[in-house]
Design a protein around this motif. Structure first.
Motif, PDB file in Angstrom:
ATOM      1  N   MET A   1      42.432  -7.816 -20.102  1.00  0.00           N
ATOM      2  CA  MET A   1      42.183  -9.258 -20.021  1.00  0.00           C
ATOM      3  C   MET A   1      42.092  -9.718 -18.568  1.00  0.00           C
ATOM      4  O   MET A   1      41.251 -10.550 -18.221  1.00  0.00           O
ATOM      5  CB  MET A   1      43.285 -10.009 -20.755  1.00  0.00           C
ATOM      6  CG  MET A   1      43.288  -9.811 -22.253  1.00  0.00           C
ATOM      7  SD  MET A   1      44.616 -10.707 -23.091  1.00  0.00           S
ATOM      8  CE  MET A   1      44.105 -12.403 -22.773  1.00  0.00           C
TER       9      MET A   1
ATOM     10  N   PHE B   1      38.902 -11.490 -17.043  1.00  0.00           N
ATOM     11  CA  PHE B   1      39.037 -12.857 -16.563  1.00  0.00           C
ATOM     12  C   PHE B   1      38.472 -13.025 -15.158  1.00  0.00           C
ATOM     13  O   PHE B   1      37.946 -14.087 -14.815  1.00  0.00           O
ATOM     14  CB  PHE B   1      40.515 -13.261 -16.570  1.00  0.00           C
ATOM     15  CG  PHE B   1      40.737 -14.742 -16.549  1.00  0.00           C
ATOM     16  CD1 PHE B   1      40.735 -15.468 -17.720  1.00  0.00           C
ATOM     17  CD2 PHE B   1      40.953 -15.410 -15.357  1.00  0.00           C
ATOM     18  CE1 PHE B   1      40.942 -16.845 -17.717  1.00  0.00           C
ATOM     19  CE2 PHE B   1      41.159 -16.782 -15.332  1.00  0.00           C
ATOM     20  CZ  PHE B   1      41.152 -17.504 -16.518  1.00  0.00           C
TER      21      PHE B   1
ATOM     22  N   THR C   1      37.178 -13.853 -22.308  1.00  0.00           N
ATOM     23  CA  THR C   1      38.204 -12.843 -22.078  1.00  0.00           C
ATOM     24  C   THR C   1      38.847 -12.396 -23.378  1.00  0.00           C
ATOM     25  O   THR C   1      38.979 -11.194 -23.646  1.00  0.00           O
ATOM     26  CB  THR C   1      39.276 -13.403 -21.127  1.00  0.00           C
ATOM     27  OG1 THR C   1      38.677 -13.714 -19.870  1.00  0.00           O
ATOM     28  CG2 THR C   1      40.387 -12.393 -20.922  1.00  0.00           C
TER      29      THR C   1
END
Length: 306
Positions: free
Chosen positions: A225, A229, A92
């Motif tokens: 992110m 993720f 990530t």
């Protein structure tokens, strides 16, 4: 007079429609809230079962480095989630860091340097990248990225680096689109005032536009992110799916999502193996909640500064 009073007191057709509309909106909103709460409760109930059954402690689960739920040592299954947590965070962070310069540069091209070309060419390209399914990205990564890494960097080609390159392309449109919105929200008089004071266009972009759009850019980073993720299929196809602590960027590794997608269909509900996977899902849910809270915090700080 009585007829006039009755007509005034009698609810109109418009007011009835408004009440119905409010009732429908309230029911819809309540239903959505109940669904979200039910999802949280269900995942939390299943995820915490690993720790309430005295099989494994929370500390051992988070800090353990061996993932093999089928094997028990001293009556405790080997369910260390640290390799998957580390792999998820590494991919990530690296993918977002790699995408950020390209996203900011592309957004500046679309807003301050060549807006016409950005609208006609770059915007359709971003929309096309968003519309490509995850499995296509994974297949391209499997047939192009993995052999390239194998030839250039050595190893099997599967690992953190391959997942980073694939997620970089997947995250780029999201971060770029949100960065464009942040740059366009900067008032035009900021640019005009800077140019009027004698600043060049690049000085205006660097010292005025980017600084004014910092809260929006930070929101784009966190949102990217969160997108990276939670990605499962594309990463699963190129990361190697080895539940081991990452020793290098080109060594096979795993993420929370890859272990979940490969293992959830091969376990029986209520067993230790299944409960451990639900615990991984709970970690994913908590991380998604954390990302959302950070986004709201950045947005509020940006409003206060303005």
């Amino acid at each position: 007079m009585d007829k006039i009073r009755e007509s005034l007191l009698k609810p109109s057709r418009t007011s009835k429609l408004e009440r119905r509309g409010k009732l429908i909106s309230l029911v819809s909103l309540s239903s959505i809230c109940l669904v979200v709460i039910a999802i949280f409760i269900f995942i939390a109930f299943r995820g915490l079962a690993t720790f309430t059954s005295d099989h494994v402690s929370l500390v051992d689960f988070v800090t353990g480095t061996v993932w093999n739920p089928d094997v028990e040592v001293n009556g405790q299954p080997l369910v260390g989630a640290l390799p998957m947590i580390t792999g998820s965070f590494l991919i990530t962070i690296l993918a977002t860091a790699l995408a950020l310069p390209f996203a900011i540069g592309t957004a500046l091209m679309m807003t301050d340097i060549t807006p016409k070309m950005g609208t006609k060419i770059l915007q359709p390209v971003l929309e096309l990248l968003v519309g490509i399914p995850s499995v296509v990205y994974g297949f391209v990564g499997l047939t192009v990225v993995v052999p390239f890494i194998r030839d250039v960097f050595g190893g099997s080609g599967f690992g953190i680096l391959a997942g980073t390159f694939v997620l970089f392309v997947m995250v780029l449109p999201t971060v770029t689109s949100m960065t464009v919105d942040a740059l366009r929200s900067v008032p035009k008089n900021y640019r005009s005032a800077s140019l009027a004071l004698g600043a060049t266009r690049w000085q205006t972009i660097y010292k005025v536009v980017l600084r004014a759009a910092t809260p929006g850019i930070l929101t784009a980073i966190v949102f990217g992110m969160a997108r990276a993720f939670g990605e499962a299929l594309a990463v699963q196809m190129v990361v190697g799916n080895a539940a081991l602590m990452p020793s290098s960027l080109v060594a096979p590794a795993s993420t929370l999502t890859s272990v979940l997608t490969t293992g959830i269909g091969n376990t029986v509900l209520g067993t230790v193996q299944n409960d451990a996977l639900w615990s991984l899902a709970l970690i994913l849910l908590l991380m998604s909640l954390t990302f959302n809270l950070v986004i709201h915090f950045i947005a509020k700080r940006g409003e206060l500064k303005q």
